[in-house]
Structure formats: structure tokens, C-alpha cells
Design a protein around this motif. Structure first.
Motif: not given
Length: 1040
Positions: A927-936, A983-987
Motif C-alpha cells: 500500500r505504500d508503493g506504486a506499481f505499473l502493469m504492462d499488459a501489452g 515518463i521515460a520508462f512508460i514512453s
């Protein structure tokens, strides 16, 4: 009650039948043009009334009606009202149907009855009986390759008497096959006496089929069968030192050249390269994997967390490093088994599927292109020369697929790169596993076609309501100059509701002219010469039309959709040239041919038995086969919030080598993220490279055979895939078997050849060649297993099983694939039977990936997926390259609230963080983090309730958790290092794929949280097991 995804106890385990991705038929055989040299049957075929013109030329006028095939009378006469424009300032006009002569079809050179030829049984999905409990095709029935392509030097094409190829074993043909032969240039010729393109003497040969141009399938000449059976089969680009005196003689076929011009060094010539091939490997390497961890045996119940922290890499084949460094990139061409079993019996024992996954037209940074008058190919099997042939001396090379010894043509002796004569083994063709040839004229059936783009827009009330026309027309305006093509590029537009609207864009008009055809039962083309126009010459009119179209139908009250007749009209318009048809549809077609009725019952979504995965009509498939025959591919963009029967509509793309794009609930105001997604994906779609009038053939070493194809195409003969368009984002898969023992072979090769016309009008051939070792023990087969490729191939097979049998059958077969292979490993490889679930290191992720497939939209149970979404997921399985399919199936999860530059990569002066990949389980979240899921196709950023203030303010730009917007789909660009890294990672993730994943920022109470948790494949859901429960079930079955 049995568990979902688990066979009911006592029931026979269900296997997955080899199901052809090629055309299957229901109903009567069907052709769409004359078939020349059809040898197999004497059935008279009937054309569908489309104008099957020969593509030898590009006539400006297309006859509006064709000869009625039944009565022999032509249909003509009858005036056709062309309604005036409703909201357009152009002159309305009445178009009279032109009177047609009694036979408007271009006369064929061959008269007499047109014969219908069924495809051989090996192409029939129902032809091979399956052992139960296995995904593996016909363990006891090797598919045959018992026909030969016989080529003679005569130019007349006399059919040789022949019986129909038969298949050993049970061949219960449940339905006849479609034969789509569009024109005399694209026929099904199984046994031909035609001409091989003779590239050595410079003569131009005229061909009448792509099969002849690309060269026949395996065994092109009968005398091949026992050619040098005992010769050494070492592979490589080196050859032994020449016999004394050889260097002073004039080599064969160089008579007349002064000896000095041959540039041979004096004295015996010794080549210093080490001979390549598995037979030169030191004995200590045999049976050992190059990677020591590959020998590990793992108990999955004790070591569940086997997911690597970085993206999973394909296994490296156990080959000599000199061969491996020349091998094909696995992103383009990979095999489910990197060590090929010596016999079918060994393959059957392993219970693993053997097949290839291809991404043949992928965008490449580096691609060697060879322009040469001589394309060197094996005289027997037509394989292109490649790095894995062996040179016996400077004048002879041995084919690595059929082992025939061929002469090296004189032109090939000179290396244009080094400008040295006498080094054929250093030519680029022999140094690159991926290469592109500029094809000479003998590889053309007709002049290369111009790029032709036709856009077909739904303009019913429903369509106008979504506002999609604004986005599409604006994207077209923005990218008009970037459409691939040249001065010959043609473009046209059709719109439809309950009537069909054509647009005359003739040069010289002050504004586009709209022509309305209201008789949808008997569609004809008004003014065919002005509807597809040269883009350069009519650009201003095209721009005018695109600016005006979105406003033209704003007040429409038309709710009906005549998609079928609109497609027929579009096909008639394009058939003289071929090209790409882009169709935009927003609802179920309701009028005319191809009208559909709603079939989805929301209450039955969870029931795996009665969902409608099969087409409700064969209209779209038949029309797709017509399109394929005339080199037209259809791409379908479905923008719909309600059921539109994608199972039926999707056939128009599947069999014409097009693609399906799906935007559920598209609306310009209510769903703005879909608008952004459509615009980004349209930009890629409109500007990416494209190949026209393509065919692809996959060849493999003698002893191996291909029996099933997966992807979007039509199988035109036994192994020739017809691809009216080929695009860089499409993937294909094939299933194979070991037909003859490979005991005297240490290496096998696979080669794909894609012959296409570029948008610049050049005929090109892209060739990929893959080389793999042959092994004789079960342990080596398991060591070389490629778990991602296996999962991808099984997914393709499971889609076919869902359609031909049922969803529950497909799910059971996926589970059985894991049980069978791990049982085989336990019983035949492991010496001491330990407790637990023992797996080879190579298959440590196999149960996880299969569980992920069972939870993927294509195969999941439960009420989450609406029918069209499920069908679209299945379309993606069949058409996506493996890398994207795996990402959709098993997403990647990253923690992103603590991104750092440690381990980052640098691309174009941008620093891209590389956070570790986490297991897909809620226990990995905090709960103390932020998580990115890349589902294609979607990115989900879940922010925990107690996430640090630093991330909230520096990345999301909000003061506290409560201020995160419910519908946040973009990150603000803040002037902070944390924002820049995120933003660099998501791009970077987005740039790696051809589609545009939407980003959703998800709070704890967000409605999207359910989607996020749905992708946690290791956790239990209401209708599926957790990973640990699944492993226990597998162990229970394996240890029976």
C-alpha cells in the motif's frame, strides 16, 4: 463438478487437434475465377458474379456487371437513381447502369470447362485423427508430402496424369475445401510441368502462377530422392583446400575468359576458416547445453518464484559459435524446440509441440539488400542460398535442405563487397541469415501493382453519434503525404448506411461529387474510372472531401447498415489492381447480403458451451477469398459499444490477410482515451511500410514437414500462403512433424521466403534462414525447449480447438499439454522418482504460462468478457507476433515509486530506468508503493493508499491521495527527476510496440482496479485456480 480448466475425473483427457489456419469450407466448393491446369477433379465451378479480371493490365473502365454464371445471360439495363447530396454543395446526378455486352469478363486464354480442385487432405483441419489427451498432431499419422513438383523445360503447360494425393490413416473429410484461385495467375497447381525461373542464362521466362515463380515446394525434381545420400553434411561457409593444380585451370563455364582474370593465388589454395557443423563439435560438448543452469531439475512446489527479474530471453541453440553467430534473429524466426528430435517417435515421447513462430516482415534497423541479376537457388527444392549451405569447392555448393549439389553461377564468384573474385562463400547471401533480394522480372506475374488505398466508412446514425469520422478524417489529412507509395499511388472513398455513396474525385472537378447507389441488392459501380484516383493529381479534392465528410451526415436519421453490399462494391472497384481496403464499422450489419442478427446472451457469458465463436454466415469468408484472389486485403476497424458479431465480420480480414482493430465503446466525448488510442494507432497504420501482392513459402530440411498454418492468409496451394498485403506487425505460426528419421543429419534448417511488391513498385524477396541441431535423446529435447514459443503455438492451436470443438475442450487440452509433457519428463528422463513437481529448467515457466493463457480473455470462463472482446482476443492470438502475445498473456509488473538510474539503459541520450519484473500476485503489492502493469495493449498504474508523498507530488502532481482524479490517463510532465524517469520508462514501453497502450492511473476504489487484479494470474479468482493450486493439480495428474 470438475474445477474450471481441469478435466472431469474419469473422462478421457482431451487433446488439441491440428487445426488448419487455412481456409475451411462449409457447404459447396467455391471458386472465384477460372482455374487453369486443375487436375484433381471434374466438378464445374460457378463464379460468384464478381468480375474476376486477369490482373495482367490495369483497365481504366471496369464493367459494371458480369455475366450471369447460371443462365449465361448478362444483366443490364434499368436506370439507377443517384440521389442528390443532402448536405453537400455538389450537383446531384442520376447514373444509368451501363448496358453490358454478353461477355464482359476478360477472355481467358484457356477455354473449356473450369475444373474445381479440392485441397489435399493435409490442409483439411478435420483430416487427421487425434490421439486423445494430447495437443500434438497425429502422433501415429505423419502428414504426407507425397506429391512432387515436376518441372520441364517446355513452355506449354500440359497436365501430367496423376492421382490425387492420399493421406495414410483416417482422413474423414467432413466438409469440402474452398479453392480460391481469383484468376489464372493464382491457381492451385499441385503437380505442374512449368518452368523454373532460370536466373543463370538471363532469359526472361513467363509464368502463370505464383507457385512457379517462388518455386515449387519440397522435391521439385524426381531424380533428387537419392542424391549423394552418403555425403558429409557439414554446414558452413568454408570449404576444404583445393586439389593441386585446380587453381591453374579455367573453371567450368568460364571458357573464353583469360586465366589471369580469375585472380586465383598461385600454389595450392588453403582456406583457414574452421569447418563448421555439429560434426566438428568436440565430443565433450555433445549432449551438454551451452548453459549449465539448463541441466538443473527444479521442484516447482518448492521453487515457485522462477520468473526472471528481466524479460525472458529465448534459449540459444546448442550450435558451434561460428554457426550460431550467423543464425537468424529469434525475434524474426524461432522454433518451439531449439534441439530437433531425430524421429517422430522421439517427438511423440516428449509430448511437446514442434512448430515455428515467424515475424517475417518486421521493421529492421539493418537489412542487407542484394541487387543482382542472379538469385542463386537450389535446382531441386528452390531453397535460396544461405549461410548454412556447404561449399564443396569454389564451383559447387550443397543445399542444406535437400542435399543436392549445385553449381555456383559465374556471376556469384565475384563478391561486390570485397571486390574479390573467387570467394563465393564471402558473398552477403552466405553471410546473412536475413537478406532481401531485388527480384528480376521473372519473379513477376504482371507489372508491379500501384499502391491502392480504399477507405470504406459507416455513416449511419450510430456511426455519426460516436464521432469517429472526425478522428479518422483528421488522421488521414495529417498523414496523407506519409502514405507509403510513389507517383502511382491511388486513393478512393466509399461511405454507406442503407445506401452506398461513391465519391468522384476526377481531376478538374471544382469539388468532390457524391454518387448514391440505392439498389443494394444489385450493386454496380458508377463512373469506375473516377472513383479511385491518383493521389498526387487529385490531392486537393481528396483534402476537400476529408474536411467535409464529418459534417455531411451529422443530421442523418439512417440507422441501418448495409456493410455487405458496401464491401461488394469496394471489391468490384479494387479488383482490377488489388490493394488495401480499410473498413470502419460501428454496429451489426442489418441490410442486404451479409446482414447479421444478434447472438449474444449476456446471461450465458460464463457458459463455456453455447457461446458463438463460429461465423453465422459464410458471406464474409467467401468475399475474403474473392479479395485474396484479386490481391485485395481488408482491414476491419470495429468501433462499437454493442455486440457486432466479430466472429462473422472478422472473416473478411482473416482470409484476405488483413487485420482487425477493435475499439469497444468508442465515443468522442464519453471515452476520450479511445480517441487518443485510435489516432495513435491510425498514424502507425497509415504510415508503416506495406507489401502488396505477396506470397510466402516456408521450407524445411528433408525429413521435416509442415502440416498446419496459423495467421491471417489463405493457403493457395499445399504450402504457399497468399498475402494480398503484408505488414510489419503481423505474426504467423506453423506446426511441423518429423516425417523421416533424421539419424544421418546433425543440423536442420528452416527457410521462409516472402515475395512482395514494395510501395515503390519494386518486386522484392525477403528470406530468413534458421539452423538448429538434431538430437537423439529425450533429455536434449527438453533442454532445448523454448517455453515462450511453445506457449504461443499452443495458444494458436487452442483458438482453433475453441472454434471447432468448444472452449472447455480447448481449456482442457491446454492443461493436458502441461500434464503430458511433465509426465513424459518424469517417466522417461528422471532416474530417481522424487516427490514434488519436477520440471526441467527450460520448462520452469510452462505451468505459469498455461495458467496465464487459461485466464486470458480468449480462454477465460466467467462473465467478464463480452463475446466480441473474446473473439478479438482470439484474433490477436492468431495474428500477433510472439513477443506481443506473451505480454498480453503474462503481463509485466514493475514497482515505479522508487525508480533509479541504477542499471538504466541509455537510448538516444535518454536514460531509461530498468526496474525488476515482479510476480503477478497481490502479495507483491504494498500500500505504500506504486506499481505499473504492462499488459501489452493497456498500462495500469496502481497507486497504494499509503503511497509516499514524494511520488504523489513529484510524479502525479497532486498534494494527497484523495486528489488523484478518478479518470486519470496521463501523467503531467513535471520538472522533477522522478517525473522524468517515470515518463521515460512508460514512453520506452510504448515505443516498442505497434499499438498504443492507454495508461490508466488506478486508486483503491477505482472501477479499473478489478481489471488490474484480473491480470494477477498467480492469484485465485472466482472461476480459476491460483498458481499454487494449479501446480498441485498438475502434480496430482503427473504422479498418477
Amino acid at each position: 463438478m470438475s474445477q474450471p480448466g481441469i478435466p472431469a475425473s474419469g473422462g478421457a483427457p482431451i487433446g488439441l487437434q491440428a487445426q488448419n489456419g487455412a481456409a475451411r469450407a462449409s457447404g459447396s466448393p467455391y471458386t472465384n475465377g477460372p482455374v487453369q491446369n486443375a487436375l484433381m477433379s471434374s466438378q464445374v465451378s460457378v463464379s460468384q458474379g464478381h468480375n474476376s479480371q486477369l490482373p495482367g493490365s490495369y483497365p481504366h473502365l471496369l464493367p459494371a456487371k458480369t455475366l450471369n454464371p447460371v443462365s449465361g445471360q448478362s444483366n443490364s439495363g434499368g436506370s439507377q437513381t443517384v440521389s442528390p447530396l443532402s448536405n453537400y454543395q455538389g450537383p446531384g446526378q442520376t447514373v444509368y447502369r451501363p448496358s453490358v455486352a454478353s461477355n464482359p469478363v476478360t477472355p481467358s486464354l484457356h477455354s473449356g470447362p473450369v475444373l474445381q480442385m479440392p485441397l489435399p487432405t493435409s490442409q483439411n483441419p478435420a483430416a487427421t485423427s487425434m490421439p486423445s489427451g494430447s495437443f500434438l498432431p497425429g502422433a501415429n499419422i505423419p502428414p504426407p508430402l507425397n506429391w512432387q513438383y515436376n518441372y520441364s523445360s517446355q513452355t506449354n503447360h500440359c497436365p501430367r496424369a496423376s492421382s490425387q494425393p492420399t493421406m495414410p490413416g483416417n482422413t474423414n473429410l467432413t466438409s469440402p475445401q474452398y479453392v480460391s484461385s481469383g484468376d489464372t495467375s493464382l491457381q492451385n497447381n499441385f503437380i505442374k510441368s512449368g518452368i523454373i525461373p532460370n536466373t543463370n542464362n538471363g532469359s526472361v521466362v513467363v509464368h502463370n502462377s505464383y507457385d512457379e515463380i517462388e518455386g515449387g515446394g519440397f522435391l521439385a525434381t524426381p531424380q533428387l530422392t537419392n542424391k549423394n545420400p552418403t555425403m558429409s553434411r557439414s554446414v558452413g561457409y568454408s570449404y576444404p583446400s583445393l586439389p593441386p593444380g585446380y587453381q591453374n585451370t579455367i573453371p567450368p563455364s568460364t571458357t573464353g575468359m583469360p586465366p589471369s582474370s580469375l585472380n586465383y593465388p598461385s600454389g595450392p589454395q588453403a582456406f583457414t576458416q574452421t569447418p563448421l557443423g555439429a560434426n566438428h563439435l568436440p565430443a565433450s560438448m555433445s549432449g551438454l547445453s551451452l548453459h549449465p543452469e539448463g541441466l538443473r531439475v527444479i521442484n516447482l512446489l518448492q521453487e515457485r518464484n522462477m520468473l526472471p527479474l528481466t524479460p525472458l530471453q529465448p534459449p540459444v541453440p546448442n550450435l558451434h559459435e561460428d554457426i550460431q553467430k550467423l543464425n537468424c534473429n529469434p525475434e524474426l524466426f524461432r522454433c518451439t524446440l531449439t534441439s530437433i528430435p531425430q524421429t517422430q517417435a522421439l517427438l511423440n515421447k516428449a509430448k511437446l509441440p514442434l512448430g515455428l513462430l515467424l515475424h517475417p516482415f518486421k521493421d529492421l534497423v539493418q537489412l542487407p539488400v542484394v541487387t543482382s541479376s542472379t538469385i542463386v537457388r537450389c535446382r531441386s527444392c528452390r531453397t535460396y542460398i544461405n549461410p548454412f549451405v556447404s561449399f564443396l569447392d569454389q564451383r559447387r555448393w550443397k543445399c542444406n535442405l535437400c542435399y543436392r549439389v549445385n553449381d555456383v553461377p559465374e556471376e556469384f564468384m565475384y563478391n561486390p563487397l570485397t571486390r574479390v573474385y573467387g570467394e563465393p562463400h564471402r558473398r552477403p547471401e552466405v553471410q546473412n541469415a536475413t537478406i532481401e533480394f531485388m527480384a528480376p522480372s521473372e519473379y513477376m506475374l504482371r507489372p508491379p501493382q500501384p499502391p491502392v488505398y480504399l477507405f470504406v466508412f459507416d455513416v449511419s446514425h450510430n456511426a455519426v453519434e460516436t464521432g469517429y469520422l472526425n478522428s479518422v478524417c483528421q488522421s488521414l489529412l495529417d498523414n496523407l503525404d506519409l502514405l507509403p507509395g510513389n507517383t502511382r499511388t491511388k486513393i478512393g472513398f466509399i461511405t454507406f448506411d442503407s445506401t452506398i455513396h461513391f465519391y468522384s474525385l476526377q481531376e478538374g472537378l471544382s469539388q468532390p461529387q457524391m454518387l448514391i447507389v440505392s439498389d443494394i441488392e444489385d450493386v454496380f459501380i458508377p463512373m469506375p474510372e473516377n472513383l479511385l484516383v491518383n493521389l498526387n493529381e487529385s490531392k486537393e479534392l481528396v483534402q476537400d472531401l476529408l474536411k467535409t465528410l464529418p459534417q455531411m451526415f451529422t443530421k442523418t436519421l439512417e440507422t441501418q447498415s448495409a456493410l455487405g453490399p458496401a464491401l461488394q462494391a469496394a471489391f468490384k472497384l479494387m479488383s482490377p489492381t488489388g490493394g488495401r481496403m480499410s473498413v470502419f464499422q460501428t454496429q451489426l450489419p442489418t441490410l442486404g447480403v451479409g446482414a447479421l442478427k444478434p447472438r449474444e446472451e449476456p446471461n450465458q457469458r460464463s457458459s463455456a458451451k453455447e457461446i458463438h465463436l463460429t461465423p453465422s454466415t459464410d458471406f464474409y469468408k467467401k468475399l475474403a477469398l474473392d479479395c485474396s484472389g484479386q490481391q485485395v486485403a481488408v482491414d476491419l476497424f470495429l468501433l462499437s459499444g454493442q455486440y457486432s458479431d466479430l466472429a462473422s465480420l472478422g472473416c473478411i480480414s482473416r482470409y484476405s490477410a488483413g487485420s482487425v482493430y477493435y475499439y469497444p465503446s468508442y465515443h468522442h466525448q464519453h471515452n476520450p482515451v479511445q480517441v487518443q488510442k485510435l489516432q495513435k494507432e491510425l498514424q502507425r497504420y497509415l504510415t508503416r511500410k506495406i507489401g502488396f501482392e505477396a506470397v510466402m513459402r516456408i521450407r524445411c530440411t528433408k525429413g521435416l514437414s509442415i502440416h498446419t498454418f496459423h495467421g491471417n492468409f489463405f493457403v493457395r496451394s499445399t504450402d504457399l500462403l497468399s498475402l494480398p498485403n503484408v505488414n510489419p506487425d503481423a505474426g504467423y505460426a506453423v506446426q511441423m512433424s518429423v516425417e523421416e528419421s533424421l539419424t544421418d543429419t546433425q543440423l536442420v534448417s528452416f527457410q521462409s521466403a516472402l515475395l512482395y511488391t514494395s510501395s515503390k513498385g519494386e518486386r522484392r524477396i525477403r528470406v530468413h534462414t534458421l539452423c538448429l541441431p538434431v538430437v537423439s535423446t529425450l533429455n536434449e529435447v527438453f533442454l532445448g525447449a523454448d517455453v515462450q514459443a511453445i506457449s504461443g503455438l499452443l495458444a494458436n492451436m487452442a483458438v482453433d480447438r475453441s472454434v471447432t470443438a468448444s472452449l472447455s475442450d480447448a481449456r482442457d487440452a491446454l492443461v493436458n499439454a502441461v500434464i503430458d509433457s511433465l509426465s513424459a519428463y518424469r517417466s522417461s528422463v528422471l532416474s530417481n522418482q522424487q516427490h514434488g513437481l519436477m520440471v526441467p529448467f527450460s520448462l520452469r515457466l510452462f505451468p505459469l504460462f498455461v495458467l496465464a493463457l487459461l485466464k486470458q480473455k480468449s480462454f477465460q470462463t466467467g462473465t467478464n468478457a463480452c463475446l466480441d472482446e473474446r473473439i478479438f482476443a482470439m484474433c490477436q492470438v492468431k495474428n500477433q507476433p510472439l513477443v506481443y502475445l506473451m505480454l498480453t498473456t503474462h503481463p509485466s509488473l514493475y514497482r515505479v515509486d522508487n525508480l533509479s538510474d541504477e542499471g538504466a539503459i541509455n537510448i538516444n541520450d535518454r536514460t531509461i530506468p530498468q526496474p525488476p519484473i515482479l510476480q503477478l500476485s497481490v502479495e507483491k503489492l504494498s500500500r505504500d508503493g506504486a506499481f505499473l502493469m504492462d499488459a501489452g495493449s493497456v498500462l495500469m498504474l496502481w497507486v497504494g493508499r499509503n503511497c509516499g508523498q514524494n511520488f504523489l507530488s513529484q510524479v502525479l502532481g497532486v498534494e494527497n491521495y484523495a486528489l488523484i482524479p478518478q479518470t486519470m490517463t496521463d501523467l503531467p510532465e513535471l520538472d522533477t527527476p522522478e517525473s522524468a524517469r517515470t515518463i521515460a520508462f512508460i514512453s520506452w514501453l510504448r515505443e516498442q510496440r505497434p499499438f498504443y497502450p492507454i495508461l490508466y492511473v488506478i486508486r483503491d476504489e477505482s472501477p479499473m482496479k478489478a481489471n488490474f487484479l484480473q491480470n494477477m494470474v498467480e492469484d485465485r479468482t472466482e472461476s480459476a485456480l491460483s498458481y499454487y493450486e494449479f501446480l498441485l493439480h498438475i502434480q496430482q495428474q503427473v504422479n498418477k
